[in-house]
Scaffold this active site. Structure first.
Site: not given
Ligand SMILES: Cc1ncc(COP(=O)(O)O)c(C=O)c1O
Length: 405
Positions: A122, A199, A202, A225, A363
């Site tokens: 992401h 990270d 998900q 999430k 993203c």
């Molecule tokens: C794999 C992953 N990393 C990071 C993020 C960023 O999360 P946040 O916008 O809640 O900080 C997301 C959000 O869709 C994600 O799916």
């Protein structure tokens, strides 16, 4: 699980409303999950009856709010199996946690050091490392992704070298659903003495998160999430690393003593929590974790896999649909394109039928570029979806095809 889906759906008020005069089919849980009534009620109760600031009050409500806030930290600690609450830092979300580590731990890096991420990250786990690499004149390297969306294991071995200082990677791709080989990547990173950041934005709803079993040094996720509130997240960090790291943001709570020229800093976890925290975020997250913990995560995963396989079987029969992300081991996230049709047009037709999906680059622009795409339609499945949702979704895709081609 099958029998209990109706009972689970009952707990999500959003599913009881009509969208465009139809029952809502919510297939956008990878963007954010719907919120169960218990979480909504808990946050509402905090605002109605319990509002007070934490850690500094000398009155009943302030003490009670502090108690609930710190109880939430213990709930998170147990959820991720951290050794100590000192290792549980409250943040604004996954993005904030990654930025904290990049800024603070990143200060230890020197010119020529290597930072390794993967091609499927992401943007929030890409850009922070790009900026750090620029700032510190480090080299940013990418573990490659195969056409199936799986991590290329040869590339893990090639990219992580003696010069690698940080390996930051996602446990589950938000666009392809790929569940990455965490154990293999962590093992390789340990061999070269690099720290790892997982990270888990998900991943946290897919598999049990146990920071000790996973062996990661840092782990981040967002509450929104995980059936919890927006604007709140968690950074787990190994205590010895967090203790050694410089402070990130400054302000109230993170200090111990301040005089006109000099400040000493608070102990963990407060050292990294500047300013008034997102109190109801923490309390709502603990309620969301209690909600999630009622169910066996393996059963949830199995339920979602069943629905994904049903959707994939039906989608594959529609000519002109191409599915991206065919990893053996993947979460129930389906990304697809329709030949000759813009993804936004499909999203719009699905929306007209009360079906919520996400369209666009999700993203993950570098990954899409690698696959020669500008965007996809993404349907992501969660605990509250049922077979009916999938049938309606597939029928709506067929209708979109009839209308657009
Ligand atoms: C794999 C992953 N990393 C990071 C993020 C960023 O999360 P946040 O916008 O809640 O900080 C997301 C959000 O869709 C994600 O799916």
């Amino acid at each position: 699980m099958d029998n209990s889906i109706a009972q689970i759906r009952e707990q999500f008020p959003a599913l009881k409303q009509k969208i465009r005069e139809r029952n809502l089919v919510y297939l956008d849980s990878a963007a954010t999950s719907l919120k169960p009534q218990v979480v909504i009620d808990r946050i509402s109760k905090f605002y109605s009856l319990e509002t007070a600031n934490v850690h500094r009050g000398a009155h009943f409500l302030a003490d009670a709010a502090t108690g609930e806030f710190e109880k939430a930290r213990e709930t998170v600690r147990q959820f991720i199996n951290a050794d100590s609450i000192e290792e549980v830092i409250f943040t604004r979300g996954t993005t904030d946690g990654i930025n904290l580590v990049a800024a603070s731990y990143g200060s230890f890096l020197n010119e020529g050091d290597e930072i390794v991420i993967t091609e499927l990250e992401h943007h929030s786990n890409t850009v922070a490392w790009q900026l750090l690499a620029e700032r510190k004149k480090c080299v940013l390297k990418y573990i490659e992704v195969l056409p199936s969306g799986e991590i290329d294991l040869n590339s893990v071995n090639q990219q992580i070298t003696a010069k690698t200082k940080i390996v930051a990677f996602s446990g589950c791709s938000n666009i392809l659903g790929t569940l990455t080989p965490i154990e293999t990547i962590v093992k390789k990173a340990k061999q070269v003495g690099a720290v790892t950041l997982l990270d888990a934005a998900q991943y946290v709803t897919q598999k049990k998160v146990d920071v000790k079993a996973l062996g990661v040094d840092f782990l981040v996720f967002s509450s929104h999430k995980l059936f919890g509130p927006f604007g709140f997240g968690v950074l787990y960090g190994r205590k010895d690393l967090l203790n050694a790291m410089p402070v990130y943001q400054s302000g109230g709570s993170m200090i111990s003593t301040v005089d006109y020229q000099h400040t000493t800093f608070n102990h963990l976890p407060f050292k990294f929590e500047a300013g008034t925290p997102h109190i109801e975020g923490a309390i709502g997250t603990a309620t969301a974790i209690d909600f999630f913990n009622q169910y066996k995560i393996e059963n949830i995963f199995e339920h979602e896999q069943k629905l994904m396989n049903l959707a994939l079987t039906e989608l594959k029969q529609i000519e002109d649909i191409k599915i991206f992300g065919t990893a053996q081991n993947k979460a129930a996230i389906i990304s697809f394109v329709m030949k000759g049709v813009h993804h936004s047009d499909i999203g719009q037709i699905l929306d007209q039928q009360g079906i919520a999906v996400r369209v666009g680059h999700h993203c993950t622009q570098p990954l899409l570029k690698k696959f020669d795409l500008t965007g996809t339609v993404r349907a992501s499945i969660s605990i509250y979806n049922n077979e009916d949702d999938i049938h309606q979704f597939v029928e709506a895709v067929k209708k979109a095809k009839r209308m657009l081609l």
